[in-house]
Each structure stands twice: as structure tokens, then as C-alpha cells.
Scaffold this motif. Structure first.
Motif, PDB file in Angstrom:
ATOM      1  N   UNK A  53       0.829  -1.210   0.000  1.00 14.75           N
ATOM      2  CA  UNK A  53       0.000   0.000   0.000  1.00 14.75           C
ATOM      3  C   UNK A  53       0.858   1.252   0.000  1.00 14.75           C
ATOM      4  N   UNK A  54       2.042   1.161   0.593  1.00  9.38           N
ATOM      5  CA  UNK A  54       2.972   2.303   0.642  1.00  9.38           C
ATOM      6  C   UNK A  54       4.323   1.845   0.083  1.00  9.38           C
ATOM      7  N   UNK A  55       4.287   1.249  -1.081  1.00 11.98           N
ATOM      8  CA  UNK A  55       5.434   0.549  -1.653  1.00 11.98           C
ATOM      9  C   UNK A  55       6.732   1.361  -1.736  1.00 11.98           C
ATOM     10  N   UNK A  56       6.728   2.663  -2.077  1.00 12.12           N
ATOM     11  CA  UNK A  56       8.006   3.364  -2.254  1.00 12.12           C
ATOM     12  C   UNK A  56       8.865   3.491  -1.002  1.00 12.12           C
ATOM     13  N   UNK A  57       8.287   3.343   0.181  1.00  8.91           N
ATOM     14  CA  UNK A  57       9.057   3.483   1.423  1.00  8.91           C
ATOM     15  C   UNK A  57       9.942   2.263   1.642  1.00  8.91           C
ATOM     16  N   UNK A  58      10.984   2.425   2.449  1.00  7.71           N
ATOM     17  CA  UNK A  58      11.807   1.281   2.837  1.00  7.71           C
ATOM     18  C   UNK A  58      11.027   0.440   3.838  1.00  7.71           C
ATOM     19  N   UNK A  59      11.472  -0.781   4.069  1.00  4.04           N
ATOM     20  CA  UNK A  59      10.762  -1.664   4.987  1.00  4.04           C
ATOM     21  C   UNK A  59      10.709  -1.076   6.393  1.00  4.04           C
ATOM     22  N   UNK A  60      11.817  -0.570   6.862  1.00  3.81           N
ATOM     23  CA  UNK A  60      11.804   0.023   8.202  1.00  3.81           C
ATOM     24  C   UNK A  60      10.892   1.247   8.261  1.00  3.81           C
ATOM     25  N   UNK A  61      10.871   2.044   7.191  1.00  8.04           N
ATOM     26  CA  UNK A  61       9.962   3.189   7.139  1.00  8.04           C
ATOM     27  C   UNK A  61       8.505   2.733   7.164  1.00  8.04           C
ATOM     28  N   UNK A  62       8.221   1.644   6.472  1.00 10.93           N
ATOM     29  CA  UNK A  62       6.859   1.122   6.448  1.00 10.93           C
ATOM     30  C   UNK A  62       6.405   0.704   7.844  1.00 10.93           C
ATOM     31  N   UNK A  63       7.298   0.085   8.587  1.00 11.91           N
ATOM     32  CA  UNK A  63       6.974  -0.310   9.955  1.00 11.91           C
ATOM     33  C   UNK A  63       6.659   0.932  10.792  1.00 11.91           C
ATOM     34  N   UNK A  64       7.479   1.969  10.664  1.00 18.19           N
ATOM     35  CA  UNK A  64       7.260   3.205  11.407  1.00 18.19           C
ATOM     36  C   UNK A  64       5.952   3.882  11.001  1.00 18.19           C
ATOM     37  N   UNK A  65       5.667   3.893   9.706  1.00 11.35           N
ATOM     38  CA  UNK A  65       4.434   4.517   9.209  1.00 11.35           C
ATOM     39  C   UNK A  65       3.206   3.785   9.746  1.00 11.35           C
ATOM     40  N   UNK A 252      -7.330  -4.442 -12.883  1.00  7.47           N
ATOM     41  CA  UNK A 252      -6.107  -5.044 -12.381  1.00  7.47           C
ATOM     42  C   UNK A 252      -5.820  -4.521 -10.998  1.00  7.47           C
ATOM     43  N   UNK A 253      -4.791  -5.077 -10.359  1.00  6.98           N
ATOM     44  CA  UNK A 253      -4.477  -4.678  -8.985  1.00  6.98           C
ATOM     45  C   UNK A 253      -4.220  -3.176  -8.858  1.00  6.98           C
ATOM     46  N   UNK A 254      -3.755  -2.537  -9.913  1.00  5.77           N
ATOM     47  CA  UNK A 254      -3.488  -1.099  -9.861  1.00  5.77           C
ATOM     48  C   UNK A 254      -4.762  -0.282  -9.669  1.00  5.77           C
ATOM     49  N   UNK A 255      -5.917  -0.918  -9.893  1.00  4.12           N
ATOM     50  CA  UNK A 255      -7.184  -0.202  -9.762  1.00  4.12           C
ATOM     51  C   UNK A 255      -7.775  -0.283  -8.362  1.00  4.12           C
ATOM     52  N   UNK A 256      -7.121  -0.968  -7.445  1.00  2.00           N
ATOM     53  CA  UNK A 256      -7.627  -1.042  -6.071  1.00  2.00           C
ATOM     54  C   UNK A 256      -7.769   0.366  -5.481  1.00  2.00           C
ATOM     55  N   UNK A 257      -8.854   0.586  -4.758  1.00  2.00           N
ATOM     56  CA  UNK A 257      -9.079   1.892  -4.132  1.00  2.00           C
ATOM     57  C   UNK A 257      -9.417   1.700  -2.657  1.00  2.00           C
ATOM     58  N   UNK A 288      -2.187   0.685  -5.685  1.00  2.95           N
ATOM     59  CA  UNK A 288      -2.557   1.783  -6.572  1.00  2.95           C
ATOM     60  C   UNK A 288      -1.387   2.751  -6.747  1.00  2.95           C
ATOM     61  N   UNK A 289      -0.821   2.877  -7.946  1.00  2.00           N
ATOM     62  CA  UNK A 289       0.346   3.751  -8.152  1.00  2.00           C
ATOM     63  C   UNK A 289       0.043   5.222  -7.902  1.00  2.00           C
ATOM     64  N   UNK A 290      -1.235   5.597  -7.958  1.00  7.96           N
ATOM     65  CA  UNK A 290      -1.590   6.984  -7.648  1.00  7.96           C
ATOM     66  C   UNK A 290      -1.372   7.277  -6.174  1.00  7.96           C
ATOM     67  N   UNK A 291      -1.616   6.300  -5.325  1.00  9.45           N
ATOM     68  CA  UNK A 291      -1.381   6.478  -3.890  1.00  9.45           C
ATOM     69  C   UNK A 291       0.115   6.561  -3.595  1.00  9.45           C
ATOM     70  N   UNK A 292       0.918   5.824  -4.366  1.00 11.15           N
ATOM     71  CA  UNK A 292       2.367   5.816  -4.133  1.00 11.15           C
ATOM     72  C   UNK A 292       2.997   7.186  -4.394  1.00 11.15           C
ATOM     73  N   UNK A 293       2.320   8.016  -5.166  1.00 12.79           N
ATOM     74  CA  UNK A 293       2.830   9.357  -5.468  1.00 12.79           C
ATOM     75  C   UNK A 293       2.543  10.348  -4.335  1.00 12.79           C
ATOM     76  N   UNK A 294       1.698   9.956  -3.421  1.00 14.50           N
ATOM     77  CA  UNK A 294       1.240  10.850  -2.361  1.00 14.50           C
ATOM     78  C   UNK A 294       2.081  10.692  -1.100  1.00 14.50           C
TER      79      UNK A 294
END
Length: 316
Positions: A53-65, A252-257, A288-294
């Protein structure tokens, strides 16, 4: 309500109503009858963040988020764990960090290529399968997703069930982790019914499946099958909404909202899920790649808020 439980509760009620308030107050409550709630009492299930859901972050950042947003759990991917180790990280230390932040790991995604179509290729796949199980166990995951991406078209259900049973035995006996079976519209094993068939034919008390609202929709397998399941068969429940367009065959999976932003009957689905007795995680899974930009913290926050809003609408 089961008749025996109803009778027991009725008898207790008679005792309490026929007893003085002071004595009634001393009757201990059976903790097994007290439902555990999460999210300040708003949910009967812990809420998990799938790290995609928050793919661009590092794994440790994802845990913190996830911790900052207030999730109960986090669901990482095997490639993230492998990259973390490659960069010098210690997964057992990461597992402790996750726990110290008040989170747990219900599942890791996943066992890719773990169900190939021949016994020879299955045996060859076990080296990678065991390594993925080991990584998941190192962060104290309860389950690992068994992904049927290589079962082959027109797969033999009896054969696949036997191999899945072997994976369960390896996971539990060697790593203390329980492999659960997923279904994906884009793979040959694509519906909840097909996954349940394999799980049942595995003839193992720990066989489990992982429903996904998005793939239940786009595989056109539907949601009514949930009515026939016991919650103990479900390892984790993947959660997302689907938009009205494009048409279902093009989704496709990119359309998940976010939950509540699409057309799926999510409150009704959760009512059904609750009726099965399921007590595991609801895992927000958005690719959703649109969420990854946010702003990724805001994405996690919004996802949790919208998931809880749907749970509230379900009235469970």
C-alpha cells in the motif's frame, strides 16, 4: 446461538436476577465470553497494513508509518525481507522492533513458485520455499501466503492439495509458521471456491485460505461463498474496494481503491465475515500507483480511517 451456550447463559441470568446485587457482583465473568475489540473498540478484528500500500518506502519506514498511523499489524513481502537482509539488516531484530512498536505480523507475502506442476519441480522449489519461510519466521509471522502462480492450467486438484499439505507440514514443523493458500484472478487457481477445494482436499487441520475482496470480485467468484465458511479456515482477510470503471474484465491490482471509495458491498461482506466467527486480521491491500505518489503517511492514515468507517457501517 448454540443451544447449549444459550441454556448456560440463561441459567446464569436466572442466578443473577435472583441474587442480591452485592452477591451478583461477585460472580466472576467468563473471559471466553468477552469479545476482544481493536481500534479503541471500533473493530472486532485487528487492522493490518499490507506494505504494498505504501510501496516506495523502505521496509523500516513502512513499519514506522504503520505504527504511527495506529495499525495493529503489518504484512510485508518476501522480497522486502530479502533486500533488508542483503543490505545487512537482521530480521530477528526487525521482528523485535515491530513488536516493540505494538505491531505484529499475521502474514508474509509469500511463497512464490511453491506449487509447480510436477513432483520433480516441486522438490527443486523447496530450497527457495524454505528460505522464504525462514525469513517470515525470523520476524515472527504467523502465516505465509502460498501463491499458486505455477500450478499450471488445468491443474490437478488432488496433486496440488498433496503438495500444499507438504508445505503446511514443513512450515509448522521446521519454522513454526502456517502456510495459507491464496487465490488470484490472474493465476490458474483464481477463485475462493477453488482455493477452498484445495485446502479441504489437503486433509490437514491447519489448512487455511486467504480471501481477498478485490480478487473475489474480479475473478467473478462472488462473495456468497463466505457464508459457508468457518472463520477458522481463514488465515487473514485482504481488504480493498474496486471502482465502477473500467469494466470488470479490465480491472487489475493497480485499480484497487480505499474501502468505501468503490462499488463493492464491503459492509455486507464484513457482516458475513463476522458471522463465520473469524477473529484474524483485516489487511488493507492497495497496489494503486496513484497512492504511491502521495504522502505515504497520509495514505496509511486514510486507509485505516476508511477501513474503520466501513467496519462501523457494517455494525459488527
Amino acid at each position: 446461538m448454540k443451544r447449549r451456550r444459550f441454556i448456560g447463559l440463561g441459567a446464569l441470568a436466572g442466578v443473577v436476577t435472583g441474587t442480591s446485587p452485592s452477591l451478583a457482583a461477585k460472580i466472576p465473568l467468563d473471559n471466553s465470553q468477552i469479545e476482544k475489540r481493536y481500534q479503541q473498540g471500533q473493530s472486532p478484528w485487528p487492522i493490518c497494513l499490507d506494505t504494498a500500500t505504501i510501496r516506495p518506502a523502505s521496509l523500516r519506514e513502512k513499519v514506522q508509518i504503520a505504527a504511527q498511523a495506529g495499525y495493529d499489524a503489518i504484512e510485508p513481502w518476501d522480497r522486502e525481507l530479502a533486500e533488508f537482509e542483503k543490505e545487512g539488516g537482521n530480521l530477528k531484530d526487525l521482528g523485535k522492533e515491530i513488536k516493540d512498536l505494538g505491531l505484529f505480523v499475521p502474514s508474509v507475502i509469500g511463497l512464490w513458485n511453491a506449487l509447480p506442476p510436477t513432483l520433480e519441480t516441486f522438490k527443486e522449489s523447496l530450497k527457495d520455499t524454505r528460505n522464504r519461510m525462514r525469513m517470515a519466521a525470523d520476524i515472527q509471522s504467523q502465516h505465509i501466503q502460498t501463491i499458486p502462480n505455477t500450478v499450471g492450467e488445468n491443474y490437478d486438484q488432488k496433486y496440488v492439495s498433496k503438495r500444499y499439505r507438504e508445505l503446511i507440514e514443513i512450515g509448522i514443523n521446521e519454522y513454526g509458521i502456517n502456510p495459507a493458500l491464496v487465490f488470484v484472478k490472474f493465476f490458474p487457481l483464481k477463485t475462493l471456491g477453488q482455493a477452498v477445494g484445495v485446502a479441504l482436499d489437503a486433509n490437514h487441520p491447519k489448512a487455511m485460505v486467504i480471501p481477498d475482496t478485490f480478487h473475489m470480485h474480479i475473478s467473478e467468484g462472488g462473495f456468497e461463498g463466505l457464508n459457508f465458511l468457518n472463520g477458522d479456515l481463514i488465515a487473514i482477510f485482504q481488504f480493498a474496494d474496486a471502482p465502477a470503471s473500467p469494466e470488470i474484465t479490465a480491472l487489475g491490482d493497480k485499480h484497487r481503491v480505499y474501502p468505501g471509495d468503490g462499488i463493492l458491498p464491503l459492509p455486507e461482506i464484513l457482516k458475513t465475515l463476522n458471522s463465520t466467527g473469524y477473529k484474524g486480521c483485516i489487511s488493507l491491500e492497495l497496489y494503486n500507483p496513484e497512492y504511491w505518489k502521495q504522502d505515504l503517511q497520509e495514505v496509511a492514515n486514510t486507509g485505516l480511517r476508511k477501513t474503520i468507517e466501513v467496519i462501523n457501517k457494517a455494525g459488527v
